[in-house]
Scaffold this motif. Structure first.
Motif, short mmCIF file in Angstrom:
data_model
loop_
_atom_site.label_atom_id
_atom_site.label_comp_id
_atom_site.label_asym_id
_atom_site.label_seq_id
_atom_site.Cartn_x
_atom_site.Cartn_y
_atom_site.Cartn_z
N LEU A 148 2.65 6.48 -5.49
CA LEU A 148 2.31 6.69 -7.01
C LEU A 148 0.91 7.34 -7.15
CD1 LEU A 148 3.35 3.09 -8.32
CD2 LEU A 148 4.45 5.20 -8.65
N THR A 149 0.14 7.29 -6.43
CA THR A 149 -1.00 8.22 -6.35
C THR A 149 -1.33 9.46 -5.69
OG1 THR A 149 -2.29 6.93 -4.76
CG2 THR A 149 -2.31 6.17 -7.16
N GLY A 150 -0.43 9.36 -4.76
CA GLY A 150 -0.57 10.88 -3.75
C GLY A 150 0.60 11.72 -4.29
N ASN A 151 0.46 13.03 -3.52
CA ASN A 151 1.39 13.96 -4.07
C ASN A 151 2.41 14.40 -2.61
OD1 ASN A 151 1.38 14.15 -6.42
ND2 ASN A 151 -0.93 15.20 -6.09
N ILE B 109 6.52 8.96 -5.55
CA ILE B 109 7.23 8.49 -6.58
C ILE B 109 6.95 9.27 -7.96
CG2 ILE B 109 7.94 6.55 -8.24
CD1 ILE B 109 7.65 4.73 -5.47
N ASP B 110 7.80 9.72 -8.91
CA ASP B 110 7.39 10.58 -9.95
C ASP B 110 7.58 9.71 -11.08
OD1 ASP B 110 7.12 13.39 -8.48
OD2 ASP B 110 9.33 12.50 -7.80
N LEU B 111 8.26 8.74 -11.32
CA LEU B 111 8.44 8.17 -12.40
C LEU B 111 8.58 6.40 -11.96
CD1 LEU B 111 11.09 8.86 -15.27
CD2 LEU B 111 11.10 6.65 -14.13
N VAL B 112 8.03 5.67 -12.98
CA VAL B 112 8.02 4.05 -12.77
C VAL B 112 8.62 3.75 -14.16
CG1 VAL B 112 6.78 1.91 -12.89
CG2 VAL B 112 6.08 4.03 -11.08
N PHE B 113 9.84 3.03 -13.94
CA PHE B 113 10.62 2.53 -15.09
C PHE B 113 10.38 0.76 -14.81
CE2 PHE B 113 15.05 1.48 -16.95
CZ PHE B 113 14.33 1.15 -18.22
N ASP B 114 9.43 0.20 -15.44
CA ASP B 114 9.21 -0.99 -15.05
C ASP B 114 9.37 -1.91 -16.66
OD1 ASP B 114 7.49 -2.97 -12.93
OD2 ASP B 114 7.01 -3.51 -15.01
N ILE B 115 10.53 -2.64 -16.51
CA ILE B 115 10.17 -3.78 -17.89
C ILE B 115 9.72 -5.11 -16.93
CG2 ILE B 115 11.59 -4.96 -19.40
CD1 ILE B 115 13.72 -2.71 -19.40
N THR C 185 0.86 -3.59 -12.19
CA THR C 185 -0.01 -2.86 -11.44
C THR C 185 0.93 -1.65 -11.25
OG1 THR C 185 -0.89 -4.66 -10.09
CG2 THR C 185 -0.87 -2.74 -8.84
N LEU C 186 2.12 -1.38 -11.18
CA LEU C 186 2.77 -0.41 -10.86
C LEU C 186 2.70 0.49 -12.18
CD1 LEU C 186 6.77 -1.57 -10.14
CD2 LEU C 186 5.11 -0.35 -8.59
N LEU C 187 2.62 0.02 -13.30
CA LEU C 187 2.24 0.92 -14.65
C LEU C 187 0.83 1.60 -14.43
CD1 LEU C 187 4.17 -1.40 -16.90
CD2 LEU C 187 5.05 0.89 -16.54
N ALA C 188 0.04 0.70 -13.99
CA ALA C 188 -1.37 1.38 -13.98
C ALA C 188 -1.58 2.34 -12.79
CB ALA C 188 -2.15 -0.02 -13.60
N LEU C 189 -0.82 2.19 -11.94
CA LEU C 189 -0.88 3.03 -10.82
C LEU C 189 -0.18 4.37 -11.05
CD1 LEU C 189 -0.45 0.87 -7.68
CD2 LEU C 189 -2.48 2.24 -8.18
N ALA C 190 0.81 4.16 -11.83
CA ALA C 190 1.88 5.47 -12.46
C ALA C 190 0.75 6.30 -13.32
CB ALA C 190 2.85 5.04 -13.07
N ILE C 191 -0.03 5.73 -14.03
CA ILE C 191 -1.03 6.54 -14.91
C ILE C 191 -1.94 7.03 -14.29
CG2 ILE C 191 -2.54 6.18 -16.60
CD1 ILE C 191 -0.68 4.37 -18.20
N PRO D 8 0.72 -1.30 0.04
CA PRO D 8 0.00 0.07 0.08
C PRO D 8 0.87 1.33 -0.16
CG PRO D 8 -0.89 -1.43 1.68
CD PRO D 8 0.33 -2.20 1.29
N LYS D 9 1.99 1.23 0.46
CA LYS D 9 3.08 2.35 0.48
C LYS D 9 3.37 2.90 -0.91
CE LYS D 9 4.63 2.26 5.38
NZ LYS D 9 5.86 2.03 6.15
#
Length: 150
Positions: free
Chosen positions: A71-74, A80-86, A100-106, A65-66
């Motif tokens: 990713l969704t808070g400010n 976290i401002d950028l997710v680099f996920d391969i 999930t990381l990528l979806a939360l980043a968006i 949850p953290k």
């Protein structure tokens, strides 16, 4: 600024982390990427240290949850401002944590990057302009949405 690296392909992790750090970014990363950066003497924070959780709950630590809050808070202290996920390929398994990381980043309006080629463009634009422009941001979101929908 803070970036989260979660990479199946770590070939360029050191290069991208060093580039971002030179621009003042902090790097948080998953265990495998943390080991790669540590060997290269690139300062990074493990995802376990970032979340404050070291127990194994048999789920990817990126689903904590953290991480969602970051990713969704400010909140500047945890954002976290950028997710680099391969993500790893389907032949290896279903990468629920990566997707999930990528979806939360968006969802959180953060930068989502899922290829080395796109990360080259992100670093280039950050070096040249100090920000990610709307055109690149929209292209990254579009690629991420297509990937998630697969």
């Amino acid at each position: 600024m803070r970036a989260l690296f979660s990479l199946y392909d770590n070939r360029y992790a050191v290069t991208f982390a060093a580039d971002l750090q030179q621009m003042g970014w902090e790097i948080v990363c998953t265990e495998e990427t943390f080991s790669v950066l540590e060997k290269a003497k690139i300062p990074a924070i493990s995802i376990e240290a970032f979340t404050g959780i070291s127990e194994n709950y048999n789920i990817p630590p990126t689903l904590h949850p953290k991480i969602e809050h970051a990713l969704t808070g400010n909140d500047p202290a945890s954002r976290i401002d950028l997710v680099f996920d391969i993500p790893y390929p389907l032949t290896v398994g279903s990468d629920i944590g990566g997707v999930t990381l990528l979806a939360l980043a968006i969802k959180g309006g953060k930068i989502s990057v899922l290829t080395n080629a796109d990360m080259i463009e992100v670093v280039k634009e950050l070096k040249e302009k100090g920000i990610i422009g709307d055109k690149l941001r929209e292209a990254l979101i579009s690629k991420t949405n297509v990937f998630i929908a697969q």
